[in-house]
Design an enzyme around this catalytic site. Structure first.
Site, mmCIF file in Angstrom:
data_model
loop_
_atom_site.group_PDB
_atom_site.id
_atom_site.type_symbol
_atom_site.label_atom_id
_atom_site.label_comp_id
_atom_site.label_asym_id
_atom_site.label_seq_id
_atom_site.Cartn_x
_atom_site.Cartn_y
_atom_site.Cartn_z
ATOM 1 C CE LYS A 1 40.309 37.720 42.568
ATOM 2 N NZ LYS A 1 41.734 37.918 42.266
ATOM 3 C CB ALA B 1 45.082 41.744 46.138
ATOM 4 C CG ASP B 2 42.098 40.897 40.119
ATOM 5 O OD1 ASP B 2 41.874 39.678 40.187
ATOM 6 O OD2 ASP B 2 42.310 41.499 39.044
ATOM 7 C CB THR B 3 47.673 42.539 39.984
ATOM 8 O OG1 THR B 3 47.862 42.633 41.394
ATOM 9 C CG2 THR B 3 48.712 43.408 39.282
ATOM 10 N N GLY C 1 44.127 46.246 42.976
ATOM 11 C CA GLY C 1 43.033 46.600 43.862
ATOM 12 C C GLY C 1 43.100 45.699 45.077
#
Length: 183
Positions: A49, A65-67, A102
């Site tokens: 991203k 970010a990624d969760t 992340g």
């Protein structure tokens, strides 16, 4: 500074650190490397991203970010149906799971920092009626693991170990330290 996410929660949390930023969500296809651990998955997704937006906006700080929610070595994404949400919540019921976020920060000079944060969350045991009532609120449908700790899903949480904001989608304390002196 650009936040490469359309998440209203991430927008709210980033404002704790820096009130002036633009929101330009990444739109590309997300690819989790085959065999990736949850930590490796969120590192890869956040980096993808950030790199997508950084390619379009040079000389800017990009934050992505990624969760994911994970239990029994399985990643629980966003549910695609109420049935899938009920299955996820039943799996989490009465157990401890991990939430990994992340974050990738690409600085104006082209350097980058990519890190993952883990928070352990324990759910109370949930009855079928509690699960159905929660799903009926609509809250679980756009959230990893089918719950939001900052909303009605908070009633299901017995305790956490780690960064509360990480469960919402952005580890504020750690990100603030990465940005310190760079913004």
């Amino acid at each position: 500074m650009i936040l490469a996410s359309q998440s209203p929660r991430r927008r709210e949390l980033l404002a704790f650190i820096e009130p002036e930023f633009r929101v330009i969500p990444a739109a590309g296809e997300e690819h989790i490397p085959e065999g990736a651990s949850p930590e490796q998955a969120v590192l890869a997704l956040s980096r993808q991203k950030a790199e997508e937006i950084a390619a379009q906006y040079k000389n800017e700080i990009i934050i992505a970010a990624d969760t994911v929610v994970t239990i029994d070595r399985k990643i629980l994404g966003k549910p695609h149906s109420e049935t899938e949400a009920a299955e996820m919540l039943s799996t989490l019921s009465g157990r401890v799971h991990s939430v990994f976020t992340g974050v990738c920060v690409i600085f104006a000079d082209g350097s980058a920092e990519n890190f993952a944060e883990e928070t352990k969350v324990e759910f109370y045991p949930l009855t079928a009626e509690e699960i159905s009532a929660y799903i009926a609120t609509g809250d679980p449908m756009d959230k990893a693991g089918a719950y939001g700790i900052q909303e009605k899903g908070a009633a299901n949480v017995k305790g956490i170990v780690g960064d509360f904001y990480n469960v919402m989608g952005l580890p504020v304390g750690r990100l603030a330290r990465v940005l310190r002196g760079r913004i």
